[in-house]
Design an enzyme around this catalytic site. Structure first.
Site, PDB file in Angstrom:
ATOM      1  N   GLU A 120       0.814  -1.213   0.000  1.00 16.93           N
ATOM      2  CA  GLU A 120       0.000   0.000   0.000  1.00 16.93           C
ATOM      3  C   GLU A 120       0.846   1.260   0.000  1.00 16.93           C
ATOM      4  OE1 GLU A 120      -4.053  -1.388   2.204  1.00 16.93           O
ATOM      5  OE2 GLU A 120      -2.421  -0.881   3.528  1.00 16.93           O
ATOM      6  N   CYS A 133       3.545   8.511   1.518  1.00 22.17           N
ATOM      7  CA  CYS A 133       4.042   7.513   2.466  1.00 22.17           C
ATOM      8  C   CYS A 133       4.238   6.206   1.687  1.00 22.17           C
ATOM      9  CB  CYS A 133       3.027   7.358   3.595  1.00 22.17           C
ATOM     10  SG  CYS A 133       3.528   6.169   4.833  1.00 22.17           S
ATOM     11  N   CYS A 140       5.815  -7.042   7.175  1.00 29.56           N
ATOM     12  CA  CYS A 140       6.996  -6.699   7.968  1.00 29.56           C
ATOM     13  C   CYS A 140       7.275  -7.865   8.907  1.00 29.56           C
ATOM     14  CB  CYS A 140       6.744  -5.422   8.769  1.00 29.56           C
ATOM     15  SG  CYS A 140       8.189  -4.867   9.692  1.00 29.56           S
ATOM     16  N   CYS A 144       5.953  -5.613  15.719  1.00 23.49           N
ATOM     17  CA  CYS A 144       5.710  -4.666  16.803  1.00 23.49           C
ATOM     18  C   CYS A 144       4.259  -4.882  17.257  1.00 23.49           C
ATOM     19  CB  CYS A 144       5.931  -3.231  16.340  1.00 23.49           C
ATOM     20  SG  CYS A 144       7.645  -2.963  15.853  1.00 23.49           S
ATOM     21  N   CYS A 147       1.273  -2.697  15.899  1.00 20.00           N
ATOM     22  CA  CYS A 147       1.251  -2.349  14.470  1.00 20.00           C
ATOM     23  C   CYS A 147       0.549  -3.419  13.645  1.00 20.00           C
ATOM     24  CB  CYS A 147       2.686  -2.170  13.969  1.00 20.00           C
ATOM     25  SG  CYS A 147       2.792  -1.902  12.195  1.00 20.00           S
ATOM     26  N   CYS A 371      -1.039   5.788  10.356  1.00 17.32           N
ATOM     27  CA  CYS A 371       0.172   5.070  10.785  1.00 17.32           C
ATOM     28  C   CYS A 371      -0.181   3.739  11.414  1.00 17.32           C
ATOM     29  CB  CYS A 371       0.919   5.846  11.862  1.00 17.32           C
ATOM     30  SG  CYS A 371       1.421   7.473  11.399  1.00 17.32           S
TER      31      CYS A 371
HETATM   32  N1  SAH Z   1       8.873   0.072   9.979  1.00 14.82           N
HETATM   33  C1  SAH Z   1       9.278   1.414  10.125  1.00 14.82           C
HETATM   34  C2  SAH Z   1       8.483   2.395   9.299  1.00 14.82           C
HETATM   35  C3  SAH Z   1       6.996   2.222   9.135  1.00 14.82           C
HETATM   36  S1  SAH Z   1       5.891   2.543  10.446  1.00 14.82           S
HETATM   37  C4  SAH Z   1       9.213   1.821  11.565  1.00 14.82           C
HETATM   38  O1  SAH Z   1       8.664   1.088  12.364  1.00 14.82           O
HETATM   39  O2  SAH Z   1       9.757   2.869  11.891  1.00 14.82           O
HETATM   40  C5  SAH Z   1       5.636   4.303  10.627  1.00 14.82           C
HETATM   41  C6  SAH Z   1       5.360   4.700  12.100  1.00 14.82           C
HETATM   42  O3  SAH Z   1       4.037   4.339  12.541  1.00 14.82           O
HETATM   43  C7  SAH Z   1       6.320   4.005  13.057  1.00 14.82           C
HETATM   44  O4  SAH Z   1       6.811   4.896  14.005  1.00 14.82           O
HETATM   45  C8  SAH Z   1       5.416   2.977  13.689  1.00 14.82           C
HETATM   46  O5  SAH Z   1       5.928   2.528  14.902  1.00 14.82           O
HETATM   47  C9  SAH Z   1       4.123   3.733  13.825  1.00 14.82           C
HETATM   48  N2  SAH Z   1       2.964   2.880  14.088  1.00 14.82           N
HETATM   49  C10 SAH Z   1       2.818   1.559  13.842  1.00 14.82           C
HETATM   50  N3  SAH Z   1       1.592   1.127  14.235  1.00 14.82           N
HETATM   51  C11 SAH Z   1       0.940   2.202  14.720  1.00 14.82           C
HETATM   52  C12 SAH Z   1      -0.376   2.404  15.242  1.00 14.82           C
HETATM   53  N4  SAH Z   1      -1.249   1.410  15.312  1.00 14.82           N
HETATM   54  N5  SAH Z   1      -0.709   3.646  15.642  1.00 14.82           N
HETATM   55  C13 SAH Z   1       0.159   4.675  15.526  1.00 14.82           C
HETATM   56  N6  SAH Z   1       1.410   4.555  15.030  1.00 14.82           N
HETATM   57  C14 SAH Z   1       1.804   3.328  14.630  1.00 14.82           C
HETATM   58 FE1  SF4 Z   2       7.325  -3.292  11.068  1.00 14.88          FE
HETATM   59 FE2  SF4 Z   2       5.152  -2.064  11.990  1.00 14.88          FE
HETATM   60 FE3  SF4 Z   2       7.243  -2.484  13.611  1.00 14.88          FE
HETATM   61 FE4  SF4 Z   2       7.449  -0.661  11.629  1.00 14.88          FE
HETATM   62  S1  SF4 Z   2       6.067  -0.560  13.414  1.00 14.88           S
HETATM   63  S2  SF4 Z   2       8.954  -2.235  12.198  1.00 14.88           S
HETATM   64  S3  SF4 Z   2       6.166  -1.673  10.048  1.00 14.88           S
HETATM   65  S4  SF4 Z   2       5.932  -4.087  12.652  1.00 14.88           S
END
Ligand code: SAH
Ligand code: SF4
Length: 393
Positions: A120, A133, A140, A144, A147, A371
């Protein structure tokens, strides 16, 4: 809580279920090839070196400056040569499976690669800028716990062509060809879509070089931000070989909480991460490092957390700004967003210590484009439903 993925070796390998495949028709997609490779490809196909050099330069201009996808429009390349090119090459774009428009103007596209992988991209228009973006991987591997992308089963690195292809497609949609220095809608790029960009270093670097190339998409490195969850061994190289702004997904200030939220923390701990940030080439007071901090109710949002954040940033003398991200919920997520008052208070504490700490306003929540909400759920919809939705965007 998600179990951490096993992470062997210095730089973690990414499972690649399939290599990026050649097209079924045998033609080569020119999208994403570094300059030298484009020339080498033409030589391999039979052109002599001098001709290859000229043709590569012309092709480059048409592809990245003019946005051409069709060889027949290339008026400075002899007509007789067009069939030769068409037989061997294509200038591809990701296939658009679905395009959605949020009530706040945010757009989300579900894209599909030649080998059927979905990913996406999101465009976020603001009064003074337009931010694309971009995804670096399908899914991934990092899991996390807050996420949505981390819950995707299939993971593969996107190729440089698939990464830069997102920018090309956005330019197509916005009608921004040829590349112009002024008045663009798409002014900024963030590597904050699906995936961990530093687990796909070479392709991300090659794609961003194309984006930054003055004869091509010509976007300044100051307008590009790469976000990492903290892949320490690749951070210095990112600064040296790409040179874009760095954002780091910090999200917690203690080992226990960060281990839970960002399992990669078990391998690359907080102190080492902040030291690597302090050493990031090109970081200074004019180009600060952004620390992203997702606001999770009763998890990482106390006054003590805010004070500890300030202490850590000061300890490492970091030229920092903090980006507070209200948690964006997704189906099945186990966290709640902090209250607005809590976020305000947290922001004030950091701000009073002299560190900027704006709260990011969520964009595109209604279409799951905010995000951490990205996950390709396309298969849940029928083709007919998608077509109906596409018609109104
Ligand atoms: N993988 C990379 C970049 C993509 S995520 C990273 O983790 O940095 C972009 C941002 O959105 C990251 O800071 C991530 O931690 C945050 N993010 C992920 N899930 C989220 C959520 N459910 N609500 C708000 N921010 C979130
Ligand atoms: Fe991967 Fe989501 Fe963690 Fe970014 S925040 S490293 S996209 S699992």
């Amino acid at each position: 809580m998600n179990a951490p993925m096993p992470i062997p070796g210095l730089v973690d390998p990414v499972p690649v279920p399939r290599p990026a495949v050649a097209r079924a028709d045998g033609r080569v997609d020119l999208m994403g090839l570094p300059r030298e490779n484009l020339r080498a490809l033409l030589i391999d196909a039979g052109l002599d070196p001098k001709q290859a050099k000229l043709r590569a330069k012309q092709l480059w201009h048409w592809i990245y400056n003019r946005g051409a996808t069709d060889f027949t429009v290339m008026t400075d390349i002899a007509k007789a040569m067009h069939p030769w090119l068409i037989e061997r090459f294509v200038i591809g774009r990701p296939e658009v499976v679905e395009a959605q428009l949020s009530s706040d103007g945010t757009r989300k596209w579900l894209l599909r690669s030649d080998d059927g992988q979905d990913y996406e991209m999101v465009f976020i228009p603001d009064a003074d800028r337009g931010t694309l973006c971009v995804s670096s991987q399908v899914g991934c591997t990092l899991n996390c716990s807050f996420c949505h992308t981390g819950t995707m089963r299939l993971v593969r690195n996107l190729t440089a062509g698939e990464i830069v292809g997102q920018v090309m497609l956005a330019r197509d949609t916005l009608g921004e060809w040829p590349s112009q220095p002024e008045g663009r809608l798409l002014t900024n790029i963030v590597l904050m879509g699906m995936g961990e960009p530093l687990y796909n270093f070479d392709n991300v670097r090659d794609a961003l070089k194309l984006v930054m190339d003055g004869d091509g998409l010509a976007l300044s490195k100051r307008r590009i931000t790469l976000s990492t969850s903290g892949v320490i061994p690749m951070m210095a190289r990112a600064g040296e070989e790409i040179g874009v702004n760095l954002a780091v997904s910090l999200h917690a200030v203690t080992k226990d909480v960060r281990d839970e939220l960002v399992p990669l923390n078990k391998k690359y701990g907080l102190d080492d991460l902040l030291a690597a940030c302090a050493a990031y080439p090109g970081a200074n007071n004019a180009r600060r490092i952004t620390f992203e901090y997702v606001m999770l109710k009763d998890k990482n949002d106390s006054d003590a957390d805010a004070h500890e954040l300030v202490r850590l940033l000061r300890k490492h003398k970091l030229p920092a700004k903090v980006n507070l991200i209200p948690f964006n919920p997704w189906p099945g997520s186990n966290y709640e967003c902090s209250t607005a008052e809590r976020i305000r208070r947290f922001s004030d504490i950091v701000f009073e210590a002299g560190i900027s700490a704006p709260v990011r306003s969520p964009r595109g929540r209604d279409i799951m484009a905010a995000c951490g909400q990205l996950k390709s759920a396309s298969e849940k919809k029928s083709r007919a439903q998608r077509d109906r939705e596409m018609a109104v965007v």
